[in-house]
Motif scaffolding. Structure first.
Motif, mmCIF file in Angstrom:
data_model
loop_
_atom_site.group_PDB
_atom_site.id
_atom_site.type_symbol
_atom_site.label_atom_id
_atom_site.label_comp_id
_atom_site.label_asym_id
_atom_site.label_seq_id
_atom_site.Cartn_x
_atom_site.Cartn_y
_atom_site.Cartn_z
ATOM 1 N N PHE A 120 0.819 -1.207 0.000
ATOM 2 C CA PHE A 120 0.000 0.000 0.000
ATOM 3 C C PHE A 120 0.856 1.262 0.000
ATOM 4 O O PHE A 120 1.890 1.324 0.659
ATOM 5 C CB PHE A 120 -0.876 0.039 1.257
ATOM 6 N N TYR A 121 0.350 2.286 -0.712
ATOM 7 C CA TYR A 121 0.975 3.606 -0.668
ATOM 8 C C TYR A 121 -0.103 4.679 -0.784
ATOM 9 O O TYR A 121 -1.044 4.565 -1.564
ATOM 10 C CB TYR A 121 1.986 3.809 -1.807
ATOM 11 N N HIS A 122 0.062 5.737 -0.001
ATOM 12 C CA HIS A 122 -0.759 6.951 -0.085
ATOM 13 C C HIS A 122 0.176 8.115 0.230
ATOM 14 O O HIS A 122 0.974 8.019 1.174
ATOM 15 C CB HIS A 122 -1.911 6.902 0.921
ATOM 16 N N PRO A 123 0.123 9.221 -0.523
ATOM 17 C CA PRO A 123 1.066 10.321 -0.284
ATOM 18 C C PRO A 123 0.965 10.935 1.113
ATOM 19 O O PRO A 123 1.954 11.454 1.625
ATOM 20 C CB PRO A 123 0.715 11.351 -1.366
ATOM 21 N N GLY A 124 -0.183 10.834 1.767
ATOM 22 C CA GLY A 124 -0.338 11.393 3.113
ATOM 23 C C GLY A 124 -0.345 10.343 4.203
ATOM 24 O O GLY A 124 -0.855 10.580 5.302
ATOM 25 N N GLN A 125 0.223 9.172 3.930
ATOM 26 C CA GLN A 125 0.135 8.060 4.888
ATOM 27 C C GLN A 125 0.809 8.365 6.217
ATOM 28 O O GLN A 125 0.337 7.917 7.264
ATOM 29 C CB GLN A 125 0.667 6.768 4.286
ATOM 30 N N ALA A 126 1.860 9.149 6.239
ATOM 31 C CA ALA A 126 2.551 9.450 7.496
ATOM 32 C C ALA A 126 1.757 10.445 8.346
ATOM 33 O O ALA A 126 1.588 10.245 9.551
ATOM 34 C CB ALA A 126 3.945 9.994 7.219
ATOM 35 N N GLU A 127 1.248 11.504 7.714
ATOM 36 C CA GLU A 127 0.522 12.535 8.458
ATOM 37 C C GLU A 127 -0.898 12.101 8.827
ATOM 38 O O GLU A 127 -1.356 12.331 9.940
ATOM 39 C CB GLU A 127 0.422 13.839 7.628
ATOM 40 N N ARG A 128 -1.605 11.492 7.884
ATOM 41 C CA ARG A 128 -3.018 11.178 8.092
ATOM 42 C C ARG A 128 -3.249 9.785 8.654
ATOM 43 O O ARG A 128 -4.356 9.466 9.063
ATOM 44 C CB ARG A 128 -3.763 11.356 6.770
ATOM 45 N N MET A 129 -2.234 8.947 8.645
ATOM 46 C CA MET A 129 -2.318 7.581 9.189
ATOM 47 C C MET A 129 -3.529 6.806 8.644
ATOM 48 O O MET A 129 -4.261 6.166 9.374
ATOM 49 C CB MET A 129 -2.331 7.623 10.715
ATOM 50 N N VAL A 130 -3.709 6.839 7.325
ATOM 51 C CA VAL A 130 -4.853 6.193 6.685
ATOM 52 C C VAL A 130 -4.807 4.669 6.774
ATOM 53 O O VAL A 130 -5.831 4.005 6.620
ATOM 54 C CB VAL A 130 -4.989 6.633 5.201
ATOM 55 N N PHE A 131 -3.628 4.104 7.043
ATOM 56 C CA PHE A 131 -3.472 2.650 7.112
ATOM 57 C C PHE A 131 -3.400 2.125 8.538
ATOM 58 O O PHE A 131 -3.037 0.978 8.757
ATOM 59 C CB PHE A 131 -2.215 2.213 6.347
ATOM 60 N N ARG A 132 -3.752 2.927 9.517
ATOM 61 C CA ARG A 132 -3.562 2.520 10.918
ATOM 62 C C ARG A 132 -4.399 1.316 11.335
ATOM 63 O O ARG A 132 -4.082 0.657 12.313
ATOM 64 C CB ARG A 132 -3.801 3.703 11.860
ATOM 65 N N CYS A 133 -5.441 0.981 10.592
ATOM 66 C CA CYS A 133 -6.259 -0.194 10.929
ATOM 67 C C CYS A 133 -5.802 -1.467 10.206
ATOM 68 O O CYS A 133 -6.389 -2.530 10.405
ATOM 69 C CB CYS A 133 -7.726 0.075 10.617
#
Length: 187
Positions: free
Chosen positions: A20-33
């Motif tokens: 998985f990759y998302h440009p805001g993954q570090a700031e928005r934590m979209v993958f935390r689940c």
């Protein structure tokens, strides 16, 4: 006879590796689940669903731009063969899903290639199928990419490359022009 000799033959399990990759993954934590630490077993007759609604989805993305049900993956055996594969279906009414260069609208579905990039919104997912023999379940193994997958992999265009060497005038993969390569060099 030893217990080793009497033990049943261990069957291999089909595993779907998803990076998985998302440009805001570090700031928005979209993958935390998502659980990136271990393989997860999914029953063969179950549909693996991805989206925002954790009560409906096996794999929940924490992002209001993601549909409640974004897409699903269904494990199946190909007719008259012993091969197993996955079918991907777009479940979002608002967002198109792209598998490599094939665009899927709402409820459109296709067979998942053995290695491909799935895109929707700002999300990029590299999917790789590791073949197995088990019929009752498959496994998923999630990974997190640090860099954009499309830039990292730079998939070749599906446009034909003419024999005369004249390349098309449109840009491909960040300005790189197509070159002829062996299919084993793609990845």
């Amino acid at each position: 006879m030893s217990s080793f000799e009497e033990a049943e033959t261990e069957e291999t399990v089909t595993c779907l590796h998803l990076t998985f990759y998302h440009p805001g993954q570090a700031e928005r934590m979209v993958f935390r689940c998502l659980d990136f630490c271990r393989r997860q077993r999914v029953r063969a007759d179950d549909t693996a669903r991805f989206g925002r609604d954790s009560s409906l989805c096996h794999y929940s993305l924490v992002d209001t731009r993601v549909s409640r049900l974004q897409f699903s993956l269904q494990f199946y055996r190909k007719l008259h063969t012993s091969e197993y594969s996955f079918e991907i279906k777009n479940l979002s009414k608002k967002t198109k899903l792209t598998v490599n260069q094939t665009e899927l609208g709402y409820l459109n579905k296709i067979d998942l290639p053995w290695k491909c990039i799935i895109c929707f919104g700002d999300y990029q997912i590299l999917a790789e199928i590791q073949e197995g023999e088990a019929v009752d379940y498959f496994e998923t193994h999630l990974h997190l990419a640090e860099a954009p997958i499309l830039q990292e992999r730079c998939l070749p265009s599906l446009q034909p490359i003419p024999e005369n060497g004249i390349t098309p005038s449109f840009p491909l993969c960040q300005g790189k022009s197509p070159t002829e390569i062996d299919e084993n060099e793609l990845y």
